[in-house]
Design a protein around this motif. Sequence first.
Motif, PDB file in Angstrom:
ATOM      1  N   ILE A 226      10.767  47.038  -8.575  1.00 14.75           N
ATOM      2  CA  ILE A 226      10.414  48.013  -6.849  1.00 14.75           C
ATOM      3  C   ILE A 226      10.559  49.085  -6.851  1.00 14.75           C
ATOM      4  O   ILE A 226      10.263  50.132  -6.277  1.00 14.75           O
ATOM      5  N   LEU A 227      12.209  49.359  -6.429  1.00 16.75           N
ATOM      6  CA  LEU A 227      12.593  50.728  -6.510  1.00 16.75           C
ATOM      7  C   LEU A 227      11.752  51.326  -7.226  1.00 16.75           C
ATOM      8  O   LEU A 227      11.692  52.818  -6.539  1.00 16.75           O
ATOM      9  N   VAL A 228      11.590  51.960  -8.800  1.00 19.21           N
ATOM     10  CA  VAL A 228      10.724  52.322  -9.795  1.00 19.21           C
ATOM     11  C   VAL A 228       9.282  52.241  -8.594  1.00 19.21           C
ATOM     12  O   VAL A 228       9.279  53.914  -9.043  1.00 19.21           O
ATOM     13  N   ALA A 229       8.432  51.416  -8.849  1.00 23.86           N
ATOM     14  CA  ALA A 229       7.582  51.990  -9.020  1.00 23.86           C
ATOM     15  C   ALA A 229       7.226  52.584  -7.136  1.00 23.86           C
ATOM     16  O   ALA A 229       5.545  53.313  -7.500  1.00 23.86           O
ATOM     17  N   THR A 230       8.036  52.342  -6.090  1.00 25.21           N
ATOM     18  CA  THR A 230       7.705  52.147  -4.994  1.00 25.21           C
ATOM     19  C   THR A 230       7.677  53.680  -4.847  1.00 25.21           C
ATOM     20  O   THR A 230       7.097  54.925  -4.213  1.00 25.21           O
ATOM     21  N   GLY A 231       8.730  54.574  -6.019  1.00 27.15           N
ATOM     22  CA  GLY A 231       9.510  56.013  -5.852  1.00 27.15           C
ATOM     23  C   GLY A 231       9.953  56.556  -4.094  1.00 27.15           C
ATOM     24  O   GLY A 231       9.969  57.521  -3.549  1.00 27.15           O
ATOM     25  N   LEU A 232      10.902  55.299  -3.595  1.00 26.02           N
ATOM     26  CA  LEU A 232      11.766  55.354  -2.585  1.00 26.02           C
ATOM     27  C   LEU A 232      12.835  56.089  -2.981  1.00 26.02           C
ATOM     28  O   LEU A 232      13.479  56.130  -3.862  1.00 26.02           O
ATOM     29  N   GLU A 233      12.974  56.855  -2.399  1.00 25.19           N
ATOM     30  CA  GLU A 233      14.327  58.279  -2.111  1.00 25.19           C
ATOM     31  C   GLU A 233      16.012  57.290  -1.356  1.00 25.19           C
ATOM     32  O   GLU A 233      15.774  58.005  -0.303  1.00 25.19           O
ATOM     33  N   ALA A 234      16.466  56.336  -2.161  1.00 22.90           N
ATOM     34  CA  ALA A 234      16.895  56.267  -1.864  1.00 22.90           C
ATOM     35  C   ALA A 234      18.514  57.276  -2.455  1.00 22.90           C
ATOM     36  O   ALA A 234      18.246  57.885  -3.341  1.00 22.90           O
ATOM     37  N   ALA A 235      19.491  56.764  -0.740  1.00 22.94           N
ATOM     38  CA  ALA A 235      20.289  58.032  -1.281  1.00 22.94           C
ATOM     39  C   ALA A 235      21.612  57.794  -2.341  1.00 22.94           C
ATOM     40  O   ALA A 235      21.809  58.207  -3.366  1.00 22.94           O
ATOM     41  N   ALA A 236      21.216  56.078  -2.288  1.00 20.50           N
ATOM     42  CA  ALA A 236      21.869  55.342  -3.597  1.00 20.50           C
ATOM     43  C   ALA A 236      21.609  54.308  -3.691  1.00 20.50           C
ATOM     44  O   ALA A 236      20.793  53.806  -3.332  1.00 20.50           O
ATOM     45  N   VAL A 237      22.339  53.777  -5.250  1.00 17.41           N
ATOM     46  CA  VAL A 237      21.151  52.130  -5.430  1.00 17.41           C
ATOM     47  C   VAL A 237      22.388  51.602  -5.457  1.00 17.41           C
ATOM     48  O   VAL A 237      23.679  52.107  -6.330  1.00 17.41           O
ATOM     49  N   LEU A 238      22.275  50.117  -4.713  1.00 18.91           N
ATOM     50  CA  LEU A 238      23.784  49.297  -4.783  1.00 18.91           C
ATOM     51  C   LEU A 238      23.814  47.876  -5.679  1.00 18.91           C
ATOM     52  O   LEU A 238      22.610  47.024  -5.455  1.00 18.91           O
ATOM     53  N   VAL A 239      23.974  48.000  -6.852  1.00 14.54           N
ATOM     54  CA  VAL A 239      23.846  46.999  -8.046  1.00 14.54           C
ATOM     55  C   VAL A 239      24.662  45.485  -7.980  1.00 14.54           C
ATOM     56  O   VAL A 239      25.968  46.257  -7.556  1.00 14.54           O
ATOM     57  N   GLU A 240      23.955  44.714  -6.719  1.00 13.37           N
ATOM     58  CA  GLU A 240      24.495  43.431  -6.433  1.00 13.37           C
ATOM     59  C   GLU A 240      24.588  42.263  -7.117  1.00 13.37           C
ATOM     60  O   GLU A 240      23.584  41.309  -6.889  1.00 13.37           O
ATOM     61  N   PRO A 241      24.823  42.312  -8.596  1.00 15.13           N
ATOM     62  CA  PRO A 241      24.646  41.008  -9.438  1.00 15.13           C
ATOM     63  C   PRO A 241      25.215  39.240  -8.226  1.00 15.13           C
ATOM     64  O   PRO A 241      26.330  39.781  -7.861  1.00 15.13           O
ATOM     65  N   THR A 242      24.439  39.022  -8.367  1.00 21.05           N
ATOM     66  CA  THR A 242      25.088  37.099  -7.331  1.00 21.05           C
ATOM     67  C   THR A 242      25.345  36.314  -8.204  1.00 21.05           C
ATOM     68  O   THR A 242      25.152  35.079  -7.502  1.00 21.05           O
ATOM     69  N   GLN A 243      25.246  36.554  -9.462  1.00 21.58           N
ATOM     70  CA  GLN A 243      25.248  35.320 -10.146  1.00 21.58           C
ATOM     71  C   GLN A 243      26.985  34.820 -10.299  1.00 21.58           C
ATOM     72  O   GLN A 243      28.168  35.721  -9.994  1.00 21.58           O
ATOM     73  N   VAL A 244      26.873  33.829 -10.128  1.00 22.93           N
ATOM     74  CA  VAL A 244      28.445  32.722  -8.936  1.00 22.93           C
ATOM     75  C   VAL A 244      29.793  33.281 -11.346  1.00 22.93           C
ATOM     76  O   VAL A 244      30.100  33.455 -10.892  1.00 22.93           O
ATOM     77  N   ALA A 245      28.620  33.086 -11.947  1.00 21.18           N
ATOM     78  CA  ALA A 245      29.422  33.183 -13.150  1.00 21.18           C
ATOM     79  C   ALA A 245      30.034  34.398 -13.221  1.00 21.18           C
ATOM     80  O   ALA A 245      29.050  35.547 -13.986  1.00 21.18           O
ATOM     81  N   VAL A 246      30.999  34.764 -14.164  1.00 18.76           N
ATOM     82  CA  VAL A 246      31.590  36.486 -14.478  1.00 18.76           C
ATOM     83  C   VAL A 246      30.032  36.968 -15.145  1.00 18.76           C
ATOM     84  O   VAL A 246      30.197  37.675 -15.459  1.00 18.76           O
ATOM     85  N   GLU A 247      29.732  36.366 -16.684  1.00 19.01           N
ATOM     86  CA  GLU A 247      29.298  36.947 -17.790  1.00 19.01           C
ATOM     87  C   GLU A 247      27.892  36.924 -17.204  1.00 19.01           C
ATOM     88  O   GLU A 247      27.123  37.861 -17.718  1.00 19.01           O
ATOM     89  N   ASP A 248      27.593  35.836 -16.370  1.00 23.21           N
ATOM     90  CA  ASP A 248      26.362  35.588 -16.197  1.00 23.21           C
ATOM     91  C   ASP A 248      26.024  37.183 -14.828  1.00 23.21           C
ATOM     92  O   ASP A 248      24.520  37.734 -15.309  1.00 23.21           O
ATOM     93  N   ALA A 249      26.499  37.277 -14.027  1.00 21.17           N
ATOM     94  CA  ALA A 249      27.112  38.229 -13.188  1.00 21.17           C
ATOM     95  C   ALA A 249      26.998  39.907 -14.155  1.00 21.17           C
ATOM     96  O   ALA A 249      25.690  40.416 -13.635  1.00 21.17           O
ATOM     97  N   ARG A 250      27.326  39.787 -15.331  1.00 26.32           N
ATOM     98  CA  ARG A 250      27.517  41.068 -15.819  1.00 26.32           C
ATOM     99  C   ARG A 250      26.040  41.222 -16.683  1.00 26.32           C
ATOM    100  O   ARG A 250      25.712  42.651 -16.728  1.00 26.32           O
ATOM    101  N   ARG A 251      25.745  40.050 -17.068  1.00 26.10           N
ATOM    102  CA  ARG A 251      24.146  40.393 -17.811  1.00 26.10           C
ATOM    103  C   ARG A 251      23.121  41.076 -16.639  1.00 26.10           C
ATOM    104  O   ARG A 251      22.455  41.784 -17.529  1.00 26.10           O
ATOM    105  N   ASN A 252      23.193  39.598 -15.597  1.00 28.19           N
ATOM    106  CA  ASN A 252      22.389  40.740 -15.162  1.00 28.19           C
ATOM    107  C   ASN A 252      22.696  42.095 -14.482  1.00 28.19           C
ATOM    108  O   ASN A 252      21.257  43.025 -14.254  1.00 28.19           O
ATOM    109  N   ALA A 253      23.465  42.613 -14.300  1.00 27.45           N
ATOM    110  CA  ALA A 253      23.546  43.830 -13.697  1.00 27.45           C
ATOM    111  C   ALA A 253      23.640  44.364 -15.064  1.00 27.45           C
ATOM    112  O   ALA A 253      22.907  46.206 -14.600  1.00 27.45           O
ATOM    113  N   ASP A 254      23.484  43.990 -16.277  1.00 29.81           N
ATOM    114  CA  ASP A 254      23.472  45.058 -17.160  1.00 29.81           C
ATOM    115  C   ASP A 254      21.453  45.809 -16.883  1.00 29.81           C
ATOM    116  O   ASP A 254      21.370  46.567 -17.522  1.00 29.81           O
ATOM    117  N   ALA A 255      21.355  44.487 -16.621  1.00 29.03           N
ATOM    118  CA  ALA A 255      19.899  44.952 -16.790  1.00 29.03           C
ATOM    119  C   ALA A 255      18.943  45.455 -16.558  1.00 29.03           C
ATOM    120  O   ALA A 255      18.095  46.244 -16.163  1.00 29.03           O
TER     121      ALA A 255
END
Length: 241
Positions: A141-170
């Motif tokens: 959505i961020l990419v498609a809309t071309g929104l001019e955000a001051a910053a991007v807050l990457v917030e993986p919400t998965q409970v397990a650490v490895e799952d959260a890291r995989r989501n953040a990496d993607a």
Amino acid sequence: MRIVACLNGDRRPGAHPALPVSVDQVVADAHAVVAAGATEIHVHPRNSSGAESLEPQVVAPLMERLQAEGPGVPVSLTTSLSAEADPWRRYDLVQRWAASALPDSVTVNLHEAGSVDLIRLLEDRRIGVEAGVWTVEAARILVATGLEAAAVLVEPTQVAVEDARRNADAILSLLDRAGVDRPRMLHGADATAWPVLEAAVSEGYDIRMGLEDTMRLPDGEEAHDNAALVAQAVNLASAAA
């Protein structure tokens, strides 16, 4: 590196003995976390009953006090639907925030209904936007809309650490491929808070820490307050520098 103290989030009053809810508590806590090394603060405004609120009559007194008596660092507020479940009413409330008592920036979760319209309003009001990206779909959505955000807050919400890291990496990989070059912050929550913070430090991203994200120190002991959490985050960042 920005070090943001996230003071209360959507946690219920009493969830932690030092959770700041009232304006007096938030102002006092702001001074304490800045003394501990925070460079900014992030707050979920609360009404007289302790519930999250985006009502102008709640936001204005908080911002006026922080502007007059705070430690003089940038202040970010939430616009999460946890604070106002109706996206159209949320838009109206933010539109009515007093021009003399605006925050420096707000967080907007891109997966939430009405987020793009809200960001356009915030741009018009000259309020900085941190685009909350929880999923790859939100990053698209961020990419498609071309929104001019001051910053991007990457917030993986998965409970397990490895799952959260995989989501953040993607998410981060998609942002890289799309050429999104805005400053990035990366953080987890509860069990993933400290491991994800360590990953953020190693990658040179901005970080945040506070009772919104976790109530415990890395060793599992309950933190005394937000300042203790921030001090630990500052120590980890300094050790990695």
